[in-house]
Design a protein around this motif. Structure first.
Motif, PDB file in Angstrom:
ATOM      1  N   ASN A 191     -38.790 101.025  26.399  1.00  0.00           N
ATOM      2  CA  ASN A 191     -40.120 101.361  25.029  1.00  0.00           C
ATOM      3  C   ASN A 191     -40.091 100.549  24.125  1.00  0.00           C
ATOM      4  OD1 ASN A 191     -42.569 103.318  24.611  1.00  0.00           O
ATOM      5  ND2 ASN A 191     -41.544 103.953  23.989  1.00  0.00           N
ATOM      6  N   THR A 192     -39.064 100.622  23.675  1.00  0.00           N
ATOM      7  CA  THR A 192     -38.964  99.619  21.850  1.00  0.00           C
ATOM      8  C   THR A 192     -39.353  98.145  22.473  1.00  0.00           C
ATOM      9  OG1 THR A 192     -36.936  99.264  22.438  1.00  0.00           O
ATOM     10  CG2 THR A 192     -36.366 100.858  21.053  1.00  0.00           C
ATOM     11  N   GLN A 193     -39.460  97.770  23.913  1.00  0.00           N
ATOM     12  CA  GLN A 193     -39.615  96.079  23.872  1.00  0.00           C
ATOM     13  C   GLN A 193     -40.863  96.420  23.743  1.00  0.00           C
ATOM     14  OE1 GLN A 193     -39.734  94.819  27.878  1.00  0.00           O
ATOM     15  NE2 GLN A 193     -39.124  93.182  27.960  1.00  0.00           N
TER      16      GLN A 193
ATOM     17  N   LYS B 244     -32.350  97.218  22.133  1.00  0.00           N
ATOM     18  CA  LYS B 244     -31.998  96.119  21.195  1.00  0.00           C
ATOM     19  C   LYS B 244     -32.421  96.382  19.373  1.00  0.00           C
ATOM     20  CE  LYS B 244     -34.319  91.031  20.136  1.00  0.00           C
ATOM     21  NZ  LYS B 244     -35.301  90.278  20.307  1.00  0.00           N
ATOM     22  N   PRO B 245     -31.089  96.307  18.897  1.00  0.00           N
ATOM     23  CA  PRO B 245     -31.793  96.980  17.951  1.00  0.00           C
ATOM     24  C   PRO B 245     -33.168  96.286  16.741  1.00  0.00           C
ATOM     25  CG  PRO B 245     -29.330  96.115  17.648  1.00  0.00           C
ATOM     26  CD  PRO B 245     -30.183  95.558  18.969  1.00  0.00           C
ATOM     27  N   ASP B 246     -33.579  95.708  16.879  1.00  0.00           N
ATOM     28  CA  ASP B 246     -34.480  95.030  15.993  1.00  0.00           C
ATOM     29  C   ASP B 246     -35.861  96.068  16.368  1.00  0.00           C
ATOM     30  OD1 ASP B 246     -33.430  93.143  14.184  1.00  0.00           O
ATOM     31  OD2 ASP B 246     -34.037  91.362  15.544  1.00  0.00           O
ATOM     32  N   ALA B 247     -36.274  95.685  17.764  1.00  0.00           N
ATOM     33  CA  ALA B 247     -37.237  96.445  18.362  1.00  0.00           C
ATOM     34  C   ALA B 247     -36.711  98.040  18.292  1.00  0.00           C
ATOM     35  CB  ALA B 247     -36.892  96.583  19.631  1.00  0.00           C
TER      36      ALA B 247
ATOM     37  N   SER C 199     -41.642  96.396  33.153  1.00  0.00           N
ATOM     38  CA  SER C 199     -41.368  95.823  34.081  1.00  0.00           C
ATOM     39  C   SER C 199     -40.084  95.600  33.850  1.00  0.00           C
ATOM     40  CB  SER C 199     -42.192  93.882  34.111  1.00  0.00           C
ATOM     41  OG  SER C 199     -41.743  93.425  34.626  1.00  0.00           O
ATOM     42  N   PHE C 200     -39.432  96.204  34.842  1.00  0.00           N
ATOM     43  CA  PHE C 200     -37.913  96.013  35.431  1.00  0.00           C
ATOM     44  C   PHE C 200     -37.282  94.557  36.121  1.00  0.00           C
ATOM     45  CE2 PHE C 200     -37.781 100.091  33.569  1.00  0.00           C
ATOM     46  CZ  PHE C 200     -36.449 100.196  32.981  1.00  0.00           C
ATOM     47  N   SER C 201     -38.343  93.849  36.634  1.00  0.00           N
ATOM     48  CA  SER C 201     -37.945  92.761  37.260  1.00  0.00           C
ATOM     49  C   SER C 201     -37.936  91.583  36.390  1.00  0.00           C
ATOM     50  CB  SER C 201     -39.961  92.429  38.727  1.00  0.00           C
ATOM     51  OG  SER C 201     -39.729  91.356  38.684  1.00  0.00           O
ATOM     52  N   PRO C 202     -36.946  91.480  37.233  1.00  0.00           N
ATOM     53  CA  PRO C 202     -36.360  89.153  36.347  1.00  0.00           C
ATOM     54  C   PRO C 202     -37.235  88.595  36.711  1.00  0.00           C
ATOM     55  CG  PRO C 202     -34.947  89.599  38.459  1.00  0.00           C
ATOM     56  CD  PRO C 202     -35.898  91.686  38.017  1.00  0.00           C
TER      57      PRO C 202
ATOM     58  N   TRP D   6     -34.219  92.278  30.331  1.00  0.00           N
ATOM     59  CA  TRP D   6     -32.213  91.957  30.882  1.00  0.00           C
ATOM     60  C   TRP D   6     -31.707  91.355  30.178  1.00  0.00           C
ATOM     61  CZ3 TRP D   6     -30.162  94.662  34.666  1.00  0.00           C
ATOM     62  CH2 TRP D   6     -30.968  95.084  35.677  1.00  0.00           C
ATOM     63  N   SER D   7     -32.648  89.935  29.521  1.00  0.00           N
ATOM     64  CA  SER D   7     -31.690  89.326  28.809  1.00  0.00           C
ATOM     65  C   SER D   7     -31.185  89.799  27.636  1.00  0.00           C
ATOM     66  CB  SER D   7     -31.529  87.854  28.846  1.00  0.00           C
ATOM     67  OG  SER D   7     -33.472  87.870  28.350  1.00  0.00           O
ATOM     68  N   GLU D   8     -31.922  90.599  26.949  1.00  0.00           N
ATOM     69  CA  GLU D   8     -32.022  90.648  25.073  1.00  0.00           C
ATOM     70  C   GLU D   8     -31.813  92.642  24.855  1.00  0.00           C
ATOM     71  OE1 GLU D   8     -34.980  89.491  23.175  1.00  0.00           O
ATOM     72  OE2 GLU D   8     -35.188  87.336  23.790  1.00  0.00           O
ATOM     73  N   TYR D   9     -32.308  92.962  26.163  1.00  0.00           N
ATOM     74  CA  TYR D   9     -31.764  94.086  26.355  1.00  0.00           C
ATOM     75  C   TYR D   9     -30.742  95.331  26.630  1.00  0.00           C
ATOM     76  CZ  TYR D   9     -36.462  94.755  23.713  1.00  0.00           C
ATOM     77  OH  TYR D   9     -36.820  94.330  22.694  1.00  0.00           O
ATOM     78  N   LEU D  10     -31.240  94.928  28.042  1.00  0.00           N
ATOM     79  CA  LEU D  10     -29.988  95.344  29.321  1.00  0.00           C
ATOM     80  C   LEU D  10     -28.369  94.719  29.597  1.00  0.00           C
ATOM     81  CD1 LEU D  10     -32.143  96.565  32.117  1.00  0.00           C
ATOM     82  CD2 LEU D  10     -31.815  97.859  29.341  1.00  0.00           C
ATOM     83  N   LEU D  11     -28.821  93.632  29.220  1.00  0.00           N
ATOM     84  CA  LEU D  11     -27.367  93.098  30.036  1.00  0.00           C
ATOM     85  C   LEU D  11     -26.486  92.845  28.990  1.00  0.00           C
ATOM     86  CD1 LEU D  11     -28.844  89.367  32.276  1.00  0.00           C
ATOM     87  CD2 LEU D  11     -27.706  91.802  33.377  1.00  0.00           C
ATOM     88  N   PRO D  12     -26.304  92.363  27.992  1.00  0.00           N
ATOM     89  CA  PRO D  12     -25.500  92.334  26.625  1.00  0.00           C
ATOM     90  C   PRO D  12     -24.185  93.588  26.977  1.00  0.00           C
ATOM     91  CG  PRO D  12     -27.658  91.386  25.624  1.00  0.00           C
ATOM     92  CD  PRO D  12     -28.148  92.251  27.015  1.00  0.00           C
TER      93      PRO D  12
END
Length: 399
Positions: free
Chosen positions: A206-208, A145-148, A228-231, A240-246
């Motif tokens: 890590n950035t999160q 995520k850019p801001d992170a 925490s990778f658990s949804p 997942w929603s803001e970093y990985l899925l997009p």
């Protein structure tokens, strides 16, 4: 006497020890450079050139992959296995190069505000406009995520370089691997596997974690918090929603499904080449990013800097450059081969570092400071040795 002690003694005998450096004069010398800086149209055009090179690599990579998949799975013709894999892998390599270029050559300087002072600069090339909101999907769509990343890198890393509060302190982050009761060859294997997926496995979570703990003053407490990778957890859902899925959905679901008219085998082939491109992007970025501040000849510090001069000194003693030269060589390194100059002047355009390198070298010579510059391939081997615990960094006693 250990190898570490011998190396430290050699450095101290050749160069001015940390506590003896005239930090006030060093500050004056480096600040004098700032008075000569004028960021203008030439720097902006240089950025656009680097951006074009990266986009060309990305589009050419996608074109080659699309061409071989369509040719191989259409009813018109079928490629030989050698041709299919040759051009498919070449396409994956080019996608990897474009991925790194988008991060290192474009996103990195823009999010530092390097071009904000260019007259009439388009908003999308400024720190305030780049990758904000929906523009993330155009400017820099990645696992991160850019801001992170901007907070983790621009603030925490740059202003705490080599300290315990540096989130990218490689030795501190890998203490668990140093202490692991496993054979050394297994530690090396873990590092090499990690290098192929480090953006997803390390940088995104890590950035999160760093951004969420923006008000927490202790990096030790933050490091003790597990990813925490658990949804099924709040942090996991956000990851997942803001970093990985997009990025993941677009790159590895949407793009491969474009080949569905040719059958699922074509979809699978496209997915495989895109996955390979991601692997190359991880290896490339790992190669040029991680060795910048991590090896047995790099200093770390146990206390915050106390003056601007001391801050400058730490950027020099805590960084290393790679080989430099033409725009093409520097582009391949993501301009991270000017790491010393970048840490002294983080909000400057890439073109600035090429001009300032000789001046910074002269300042280091004047103060008898080691200006480290070596092949990125030599530095990565030194970094891996540090990561597995075979070597350790230098530490300035008491600071």
């Amino acid at each position: 006497m250990s190898k570490f002690e011998t190396y430290e003694n050699i450095i101290n005998s050749r160069y001015t020890p940390y506590e003896e450096v005239d930090k006030e004069q060093l500050q004056k010398d480096i600040d004098a450079i700032k008075k000569t800086i004028e960021v203008g149209e030439e720097d902006y055009q240089h950025l656009l050139k680097l951006e074009r090179w990266g986009k060309t690599s990305t589009f050419l990579g996608f074109f080659l992959i699309a061409a071989v998949v369509i040719a191989n799975y259409s009813s018109v013709t079928a490629l030989s296995s050698a041709v299919f894999w040759l051009f498919g892998v070449l396409g994956a390599v080019l996608i990897g190069v474009g991925n790194v270029a988008r991060w290192a050559n474009v996103t990195h300087p823009i999010l530092h505000g390097a071009y904000d002072k260019v007259p009439n600069i388009p908003q999308k090339y400024t720190k305030a406009g780049f990758a904000k909101g929906w523009r993330r999907y155009i400017d820099w769509l990645d696992w991160i995520k850019p801001d992170a990343w901007a907070y983790e890198h621009n603030i925490m890393h740059h202003y705490h370089l080599g300290e315990l509060d540096d989130p990218d302190n490689v030795e501190k982050n890998l203490e668990w691997l140093h202490k692991a009761k496993i054979p050394m060859f297994m530690k090396y294997a873990i590092v090499y596997i990690f290098a192929g997926m480090w953006k997803l496995a390390y940088y995104a979570p890590n950035t999160q974690r760093i951004l969420e703990n923006k008000d927490n003053k202790s990096m030790n407490d933050i490091r003790n918090q597990r990813y925490s990778f658990s949804p099924f957890t709040k942090k996991g859902r956000e990851l997942w929603s803001e970093y990985l899925l997009p990025y993941g959905v677009f790159q590895f679901i949407f793009l491969p499904l474009l080949f569905l008219p040719l059958g699922w085998s074509a979809v699978g082939a496209a997915f495989g080449f895109l996955l390979l491109g991601e692997f190359f992007a991880n290896l490339h970025s790992f190669l040029v990013i991680v060795p910048n501040h991590s090896a047995e000849d790099i200093y770390q510090f146990s206390t915050p800097h106390k003056s601007q001069g001391e801050y400058y000194l730490r950027q020099i003693m805590g960084s290393v450059n790679y080989n430099t030269g033409t725009d093409l060589i520097d582009f391949a390194h993501g301009f991270l081969n000017y790491q010393i100059e970048h840490h002294l002047f983080p909000n400057m355009p890439h073109s600035f570092y090429q001009k300032m390198q000789p001046i910074v070298k002269d300042i280091c010579k004047k103060h008898n400071l080691e200006y480290r510059q070596e092949s990125v391939f030599k530095r990565i081997l030194m970094t891996v040795d540090l990561m597995v615990g075979k070597t350790k960094v230098l530490r300035v006693k008491g600071v």
